[in-house]
Design a protein around this motif. Structure first.
Motif, short mmCIF file in Angstrom:
data_model
loop_
_atom_site.label_atom_id
_atom_site.label_comp_id
_atom_site.label_asym_id
_atom_site.label_seq_id
_atom_site.Cartn_x
_atom_site.Cartn_y
_atom_site.Cartn_z
N ASN A 129 -20.72 -8.86 -14.59
CA ASN A 129 -21.63 -7.83 -14.65
C ASN A 129 -20.95 -6.63 -14.63
N LEU A 130 -21.11 -5.73 -15.65
CA LEU A 130 -20.58 -4.53 -15.86
C LEU A 130 -20.67 -3.56 -14.88
N LEU A 131 -19.49 -3.02 -14.28
CA LEU A 131 -19.66 -1.99 -13.10
C LEU A 131 -19.19 -0.80 -13.98
N ALA A 132 -18.27 -0.45 -14.70
CA ALA A 132 -17.97 0.99 -15.44
C ALA A 132 -17.09 0.60 -16.59
N SER A 133 -17.27 1.47 -17.42
CA SER A 133 -16.46 1.38 -18.87
C SER A 133 -16.29 2.77 -19.32
N HIS A 134 -15.02 2.99 -20.13
CA HIS A 134 -14.69 4.16 -20.83
C HIS A 134 -13.97 3.75 -22.20
N VAL A 135 -13.94 4.62 -22.90
CA VAL A 135 -12.94 4.53 -24.17
C VAL A 135 -11.87 5.29 -24.42
N ALA A 136 -10.63 4.88 -24.87
CA ALA A 136 -9.29 5.62 -24.95
C ALA A 136 -8.92 5.10 -26.31
N ALA A 137 -7.76 5.98 -26.63
CA ALA A 137 -7.15 5.54 -27.94
C ALA A 137 -6.30 4.32 -27.54
N ALA A 138 -6.13 3.43 -28.41
CA ALA A 138 -5.56 2.16 -28.36
C ALA A 138 -4.17 2.42 -27.87
N ASN A 139 -3.48 3.41 -28.27
CA ASN A 139 -2.05 3.59 -27.99
C ASN A 139 -1.99 3.96 -26.24
N GLU A 140 -2.78 4.25 -25.67
CA GLU A 140 -2.81 4.82 -24.25
C GLU A 140 -2.58 3.47 -23.22
N GLN A 141 -1.67 3.62 -22.49
CA GLN A 141 -1.49 2.42 -21.44
C GLN A 141 -2.62 2.01 -20.62
N ASP A 142 -2.87 0.81 -20.24
CA ASP A 142 -3.89 0.50 -19.33
C ASP A 142 -3.69 0.95 -18.18
N ARG A 143 -2.55 1.04 -17.49
CA ARG A 143 -2.15 1.61 -16.24
C ARG A 143 -2.78 2.86 -16.11
N ALA A 144 -2.83 3.68 -17.25
CA ALA A 144 -3.15 4.95 -16.96
C ALA A 144 -4.66 5.17 -16.56
N GLN A 145 -5.30 4.19 -17.19
CA GLN A 145 -6.98 4.26 -16.83
C GLN A 145 -7.61 3.94 -15.55
N VAL A 146 -6.60 3.36 -14.68
CA VAL A 146 -6.86 3.01 -13.49
C VAL A 146 -7.66 3.87 -12.63
N ASP A 147 -7.13 5.18 -12.63
CA ASP A 147 -7.63 6.38 -11.70
C ASP A 147 -9.04 6.49 -12.21
N LYS A 148 -9.45 6.58 -13.44
CA LYS A 148 -10.81 6.92 -13.97
C LYS A 148 -11.80 5.94 -13.57
N LEU A 149 -11.35 4.64 -13.76
CA LEU A 149 -12.11 3.55 -13.87
C LEU A 149 -12.43 3.38 -12.35
N ALA A 150 -11.55 3.62 -11.36
CA ALA A 150 -11.61 3.13 -9.84
C ALA A 150 -12.74 4.25 -9.30
N GLU A 151 -12.40 5.49 -9.60
CA GLU A 151 -13.48 6.53 -9.38
C GLU A 151 -14.82 6.35 -9.64
N ALA A 152 -15.00 5.87 -11.12
CA ALA A 152 -16.17 5.67 -11.59
C ALA A 152 -16.93 4.59 -10.80
N VAL A 153 -16.08 3.47 -10.39
CA VAL A 153 -16.58 2.13 -9.71
C VAL A 153 -17.10 2.76 -8.53
N GLN A 154 -16.33 3.47 -7.56
CA GLN A 154 -16.65 3.79 -6.15
C GLN A 154 -17.87 4.54 -6.27
N GLN A 155 -18.03 5.39 -7.15
CA GLN A 155 -19.01 6.55 -7.11
C GLN A 155 -20.27 5.41 -7.34
#
Length: 252
Positions: A129-155
Motif C-alpha cells: 500500500n502506498l505511503l508516499a510518492s514524489h516525482v523527479a527528473a530521471a537523471n537524479e540519483q535514487d539515494r538523493a530522494q531518501v531524505d524527502k521520502l523518509a520525511e514524508a513517511v514519518q509525517q
C-alpha cells in the motif's frame, strides 16, 4: 485553462445551488480519464464536461484530497489484514516513465534504463500500500530522494517507520545518514551473485508489484503531464482506486 489552487478554500456542498454536477460523477469522470489515458477534451458526453472535471481535479489536488484518501484506505486495509494501522517498515524504489512532448521540458536521461523521462519515487508498506510518492527528473540519483521520502513517511505515520528495504541504488553514506535523520534504518536487499532469469527478491518484490499495478492506469504508462505535481497526484489517485477495489472485494 486556469489552474485552481484551492488549498484552504472552501468547496461547494453537494447540494449547493452553484453545483450542476454531482461530485461522484466528477470523480468517476476523472477515473475514466486516468484509466484510459485519454485527453481531457475526449471526455464522453455521458460524463460531466471536461472543464468541470479539470477544475475540480485541481481543487482536489490543491487540497491534498488524494493523499488523504490513500492514508485512510491504507489504514483500513491494514486493519482488515490484522495489522497495526501504522507500519514500522517500508519498501522504497523508483520507476522511470518515458517523457512525451508535454513533459519533455522537465525530463532527464536515465542512463541505466536508457530512457529520457521522469522518475516516480515511492515508499510502500509491506503489504504494497502506498505511503508516499514524489516525482523527479530521471537523471537524479535514487539515494538523493531518501531524505524527502523518509520525511514524508514519518509525517504520515507519526514517526512509526523504523526500517526501509531498498535496492543497491540506495547504498552509500548519503542515503544512510538521510534516513537516520528521520529515525529509519536502510536495509539493502541485494541480487544473488549468480542471477539467471527472473529472481524474486525478499521484501523488494512488494514495491515492484505495486509499480506493476500503476501502468494499468494508462495515463501513468508514460509521463503525459506538463507538471510533475499532476503526475504525482494521479499516482495517489490510482492507488486510491486500487485500494477501494480491494476493500470492496473484502466486504463482498
Amino acid at each position: 485553462m486556469e489552474r485552481f489552487n484551492c488549498t484552504g478554500a472552501p468547496m461547494c456542498r453537494e447540494d449547493a445551488r452553484e453545483r450542476s454536477h454531482r461530485l461522484r460523477a466528477v470523480f468517476n469522470a476523472l477515473r475514466w480519464l486516468v484509466k484510459t489515458g485519454a485527453h481531457w477534451r475526449m471526455m464522453p458526453n455521458d460524463l460531466p464536461p471536461w472543464p468541470v472535471v479539470y477544475q475540480q481535479t485541481w481543487r482536489w489536488i490543491g487540497a491534498g484530497c488524494f493523499e488523504i484518501m490513500v492514508e485512510d484506505l491504507r489504514s483500513l486495509l491494514r486493519e482488515f489484514a490484522e495489522r497495526k494501522p501504522q507500519p514500522t517498515a517500508m519498501v522504497v524504489d523508483s520507476r522511470t516513465l518515458q517523457s512525451t512532448p508535454e513533459s519533455g521540458a522537465r525530463a532527464g536521461y536515465d542512463g541505466a534504463k536508457r530512457r529520457k523521462g521522469a522518475k516516480v519515487h515511492a515508499a510502500v508498506d509491506t503489504l504494497g500500500n502506498l505511503l508516499a510518492s514524489h516525482v523527479a527528473a530521471a537523471n537524479e540519483q535514487d539515494r538523493a530522494q531518501v531524505d524527502k521520502l523518509a520525511e514524508a513517511v514519518q509525517q504520515i505515520t507519526g514517526d512509526h517507520v523504523e526500517l526501509a528495504y531498498v535496492d543497491q541504488g540506495y547504498t552509500g553514506e548519503t542515503a544512510d545518514s538521510a534516513a537516520a535523520r528521520h529515525g529509519i534504518q536502510l536495509e539493502v536487499v541485494k541480487h544473488t551473485e549468480a542471477k539467471r532469469g527472473f529472481v524474486l527478491l525478499p521484501r523488494r518484490w512488494v514495491v515492484e508489484r505495486s509499480f506493476a499495478w500503476a501502468p494499468r492506469f494508462r495515463r501513468l504508462a508514460r509521463d503525459y503531464e506538463r507538471l510533475s505535481q499532476t503526475l504525482a497526484a494521479f499516482h495517489y489517485f490510482a492507488f486510491a482506486c486500487l485500494m477501494l477495489s480491494r476493500i470492496f472485494k473484502i466486504l463482498n
